[in-house]
Write a protein that holds these residues in place. Structure first.
Motif, PDB file in Angstrom:
ATOM      1  N   UNK A   1       8.024   5.913  -0.523  1.00  0.00           N
ATOM      2  CA  UNK A   1       8.640   4.783  -1.223  1.00  0.00           C
ATOM      3  C   UNK A   1       9.789   4.203  -0.409  1.00  0.00           C
ATOM      4  N   UNK A   2      10.568   5.061   0.245  1.00  0.00           N
ATOM      5  CA  UNK A   2      11.657   4.568   1.094  1.00  0.00           C
ATOM      6  C   UNK A   2      11.115   3.776   2.281  1.00  0.00           C
ATOM      7  N   UNK A   3       9.962   4.201   2.826  1.00  0.00           N
ATOM      8  CA  UNK A   3       9.348   3.433   3.906  1.00  0.00           C
ATOM      9  C   UNK A   3       8.918   2.049   3.404  1.00  0.00           C
ATOM     10  N   UNK A   4       8.317   2.032   2.233  1.00  0.00           N
ATOM     11  CA  UNK A   4       7.899   0.747   1.650  1.00  0.00           C
ATOM     12  C   UNK A   4       9.103  -0.168   1.444  1.00  0.00           C
ATOM     13  N   UNK A   5      10.191   0.412   0.964  1.00  0.00           N
ATOM     14  CA  UNK A   5      11.411  -0.370   0.742  1.00  0.00           C
ATOM     15  C   UNK A   5      11.951  -0.936   2.049  1.00  0.00           C
TER      16      UNK A   5
ATOM     17  N   UNK B   1       0.821  -1.209   0.000  1.00  0.00           N
ATOM     18  CA  UNK B   1       0.000   0.000   0.000  1.00  0.00           C
ATOM     19  C   UNK B   1       0.857   1.262   0.000  1.00  0.00           C
ATOM     20  N   UNK B   2       1.943   1.260   0.763  1.00  0.00           N
ATOM     21  CA  UNK B   2       2.847   2.422   0.785  1.00  0.00           C
ATOM     22  C   UNK B   2       3.479   2.656  -0.578  1.00  0.00           C
ATOM     23  N   UNK B   3       3.843   1.571  -1.257  1.00  0.00           N
ATOM     24  CA  UNK B   3       4.423   1.707  -2.602  1.00  0.00           C
ATOM     25  C   UNK B   3       3.435   2.388  -3.543  1.00  0.00           C
TER      26      UNK B   3
END
Length: 889
Positions: free
Chosen positions: A416-420, A395-397
């Motif tokens: 995107x960095x959080x998703x990663x 979902x974050x991506x």
């Protein structure tokens, strides 16, 4: 930025947990800023779910059986964290009671939940304990045997996620045998389908298909039942995954007929959805829509209705039907609102957002953007509430992608960095690949080219690690090749080949960057073939040009886009590899549309009747792009053979017909095509040539007669020892008998055929039927497996590329690779058959010279020059069609 390279080749499923971290993010810039801040940053909600459930269980003093059942309800609802918590309690309660079988069953369930949560260590501990408990008993009662079979199935799933594919295959075979002892046909079927999945992962696609085929045959003998309908549906979906759409549709239609006869609406709905997906695969969008609509009408639950409606919306987004999509939205939103927080609800919101974002590209409505952001914010909140790290990363991506689309770069990067961070912590390589690619695009737009390259390298590395899974990766994160795989390769090459700016000075591209760009281009060639075959069965053994041929140059042309800060320019890059020299590259800056128009015009100009001056002008223009900058280097290096690893429509062009202003390339160099040196087939020791020659002279199956083929095969027989199958003798059965009976170094097929980027439309004609790519694979299996000597040369002399297909020669490469032939010579278009007979005769005469042996590429060149010197056949139409693919020596 932390490294985003994979630690090793793993499948996409998770193995680690995020250890309770809460990832905070802000969403400035949109109209609903304050609402989202209130909605999202609520970590306490996620942390409270365990204690609430635990208190309820304690207050109600549920029995272990009731706790186990409640856990199943949570699991089936996609709330894996809650299910795991309950099953852990149940396992402990059973342990306290000393009921070993019940404890083993609860631990088996617990392992499944941990696998879904990406907690590999805990999953392993649970299933190991379960199996130890079961195996500690000297003799298991029937119920114990059934639980053991379930545990083995669970262990196999975990082993597959850990990359232990062969071990998983053995475990599933053991599970199948145990299910048989338990008399559980459903479990047995599931174990065998799992075995097929493991075989696919190992690259053993023929064994996988044989197993699926056997399962179909066995199911056909059973009486009609819901079990049979479910089994057929599972097999149909498995066949669709490996690209066998015809068989898949037939099996799904059988499943549909049974479930309709039994009035099993839920099963009917699920099968209709599968058939609709096949219709969409073959671009029958109107048919797909009807199947999706019927599936939605028959669905029994909001989530199954929603799945069908989301497929409809995705179809509308793909075909840009905004008005119809708008009318469908209230139904989707109503069904979505009925769902409790679960992985399914999170994925549904993400898929809804993806479709709406596609529609926004042509209908930019601020209110719709706000609604998408709200829905994705809810998806993130729900994922955190149920502690589903994979769903949260997914979902974050998507939320980061929305901000990328609205050009809010800082927020897009942060999300995107959080998703990663999350996807890496659970080693979800599929989501990591997508998020890393997204981060690379964002950083490029922000001017951080170093960071962008690092992110793209991470995405590329994860796609490579996922190579065998890209076709059958988790359905929630599907990789569409054209949209999600190919662009990663091209954009990374684009960045690597850009000049760098250091202290205000423009510096040339480093050798390290050019080398990596070449590796990525070769990997793209391989990825395209994997996508064409719908499997990853090609073994790669990279070779060094200097060790193969010191008089050959390898040329890699590739069309690239420069999307930096809204710039839509494109260019044709060429990387050239010369023996014992550094790599070099050069580029021609032109819009992609202009490049493709000129290439298409050049292709059209090769037919008689086109202006000679115009043809030579176009041939020289393409020569200027590809070779003019390297003329001096080629001459100084003593190059005799040009090996092209072509890209896109360049594959369809006869390179030999390029013109330098004075002469054709073929008058200076031998020319060969290659899908890359990583697929370079080692040549066989040259020996006395023996050929199996087969062909058709008469009109068959709607194809015209080829009267000169008889002369062609006679000429070949006069040059080499040949076994001939002509017309009625050239049946599939007779051909297979000959090909498996004697190790012919040369197989020459003078028959109609077509090369296409669609395997279903790539075939060769025999007297009685067509031979497809997959049939070709089976016909040459003994040679490919080493039971018989491989073919040194395969010749396809009367074939043509599919009209209007820019990637048609993927079919040519497909025949070459599936046959296992070291070299393949074929025609790009169907040529005047009398000139073909003359060219083939000269080719074999050159190839059989004993006083001065020459390479296959040079033999083809001499045959082409013979026609070029003949006034009757000196037009490129007659001689340029023939290309050599693979080993040119």
């Amino acid at each position: 930025m932390a490294s985003i390279l994979p630690k090793g080749k793993r499948r996409s499923t998770a193995k680690k947990t995020t250890k309770g971290k809460n990832y905070k993010f802000l969403l400035p810039g949109l109209f609903i800023l304050s609402l989202l801040l209130v909605t999202i940053i609520v970590p306490a909600v996620a942390q409270s779910s365990i204690s609430i459930v635990s208190q309820e269980v304690r207050q109600q003093q549920l029995t272990p059986e009731q706790i186990l059942k409640q856990g199943r309800e949570f699991y089936e609802a996609g709330q894996f964290f809650e299910a795991a918590n309950l099953w852990q309690q149940a396992a402990q309660a059973y342990k306290n009671q000393g009921t070993i079988l019940n404890q083993a069953q609860a631990l088996n369930y617990l392992s499944l939940a941990y696998q879904d949560l990406g907690q590999g260590k805990q999953a392993q501990e649970a299933i190991t304990t379960s199996l130890e408990l079961l195996q500690s008993r000297k003799k298991l009662e029937p119920r114990g045997v059934a639980i053991l079979a379930q545990a083995l199935n669970t262990q196999g799933s975990l082993q597959l996620t850990q990359g232990k594919t062969e071990t998983a295959l053995a475990t599933w075979k053991q599970a199948e045998a145990t299910y048989e002892l338990a008399g559980n046909e459903t479990g047995k079927l599931g174990s065998r389908i799992n075995q097929a999945q493991a075989l696919q992962t190992l690259g053993q696609y023929r064994r996988a298909n044989e197993l699926l085929k056997k399962l179909v045959e066995e199911l056909q003998t059973q009486p009609d039942s819901v079990l049979k309908a479910d089994g057929l549906r599972s097999l149909g979906i498995a066949l669709q995954t490996v690209g066998d759409l015809v068989k898949s549709k037939a099996i799904l239609e059988q499943s549909l007929a049974i479930s309709q006869q039994l009035n099993a609406s839920a099963d009917t709905s699920a099968t209709l959805l599968g058939i609709g997906n096949i219709a969409r695969d073959v671009q029958r969008y109107d048919v797909a829509w009807k199947f999706y609509q019927e599936a939605a009408n028959l669905a029994q639950t909001p989530i199954t209705t929603l799945q069908a409606q989301l497929n409809q919306l995705s179809l509308l987004a793909q075909t840009q039907q905004w008005q119809t999509a708008s009318s469908l939205m209230p139904q989707i939103e109503s069904n979505l609102s009925q769902l409790s927080p679960s992985r399914a609800s999170v994925y549904a919101r993400v898929n809804l957002a993806e479709s709406l974002m596609q529609l926004l590209l042509t209908n930019n409505k601020q209110q719709t953007t706000n609604n998408i952001a709200q829905s994705l914010a809810t998806a993130v909140q729900q994922a955190r509430q149920i502690k589903d790290s994979r769903a949260e990363a997914y979902a974050l991506t998507q939320l980061g992608k929305l901000y990328e689309q609205t050009q809010q770069w800082q927020d897009a990067q942060s999300l995107t960095e959080q998703a990663l961070q999350i996807s890496q912590s659970i080693e979800a390589a599929d989501i990591t690949a997508r998020a890393a690619w997204q981060l690379g695009r964002i950083l490029e737009q922000r001017g951080d080219l170093t960071g962008s390259i690092a992110a793209f390298q991470g995405a590329f590395a994860h796609l490579q690690s996922l190579r065998s899974d890209l076709v059958a990766v988790s359905p929630d994160v599907q990789f569409n090749f054209k949209e999600s795989v190919e662009p990663v390769y091209r954009e990374l090459v684009n960045l690597l080949l850009q000049p760098t700016l250091t202290h205000g000075q423009i510096e040339d591209t480093s050798q390290a960057n050019i080398k990596q760009a070449r590796e990525v281009i070769e990997a793209l060639q391989l990825a395209e073939l994997d996508n064409f075959f719908r499997d990853a069965c090609l073994d790669t053994q990279p070779v060094v040009l200097d060790e193969i041929d010191t008089q050959a140059a390898v040329i890699y042309p590739i069309i690239l886009h420069d999307s930096f800060r809204g710039n839509s320019a494109s260019r044709l890059e060429v990387v050239i590899s010369l023996p014992n020299q550094p790599l070099r590259h050069y580029a021609t800056q032109l819009p992609e549309e202009e490049i493709e128009n000129i290439l298409q015009q050049f292709y059209s100009s090769l037919y008689p009747g086109y202006s000679r001056d115009q043809r030579l002008r176009l041939a020289e223009e393409v020569y200027d792009w590809l070779l003019r900058p390297a003329e001096a280097d080629l001459a100084n290096s003593g190059i005799e053979t040009l090996v092209f690893v072509p890209d896109g429509f360049l594959r369809n062009l006869p390179i030999a017909a390029l013109y330098d202003g004075e002469q054709y390339i073929v008058e200076k160099y031998s020319v060969a095509l290659s899908p890359g040196l990583q697929l370079f087939p080692q040549g066989l020791k040259r020996e006395e040539l023996q050929a199996l020659t087969a062909g058709l002279t008469e009109a068959r199956q709607g194809f015209a007669e080829l009267p000169a083929v008889e002369d062609e095969v006679k000429e070949i027989a006069s040059e080499v020892d040949a076994q001939v199958l002509l017309n009625q003798e050239f049946t599939r059965t007779a051909f297979q008998k000959e090909i498996n009976g004697k190790p012919f170094p040369v197989v020459h097929l003078a028959t109609h055929g077509q090369f296409s980027s669609n395997p279903q439309e790539t075939f060769l004609l025999t007297w009685d039927e067509r031979i497809s790519i997959k049939d070709f694979d089976l016909l040459f299996e003994k040679r490919r497996l080493g039971i018989l000597k491989p073919i040194d040369l395969l010749v396809l002399s009367a074939c043509q590329t599919a009209a209007g297909d820019k990637r048609a020669t993927l079919g040519l490469a497909g025949f070459a690779l599936r046959s296992g032939a070291r070299s393949t010579m074929a025609s790009l278009w169907s040529v005047h058959d009398e000139s073909t007979a003359a060219l083939m005769s000269e080719f074999y005469r050159q190839l059989t010279q004993t006083n001065l042996p020459i390479t296959k590429a040079e033999a083809l060149r001499q045959a082409q020059l013979t026609l070029l010197s003949d006034p009757q056949y000196n037009h490129p139409y007659f001689w340029a069609s023939f290309v050599l693919v693979g080993n040119w020596l």
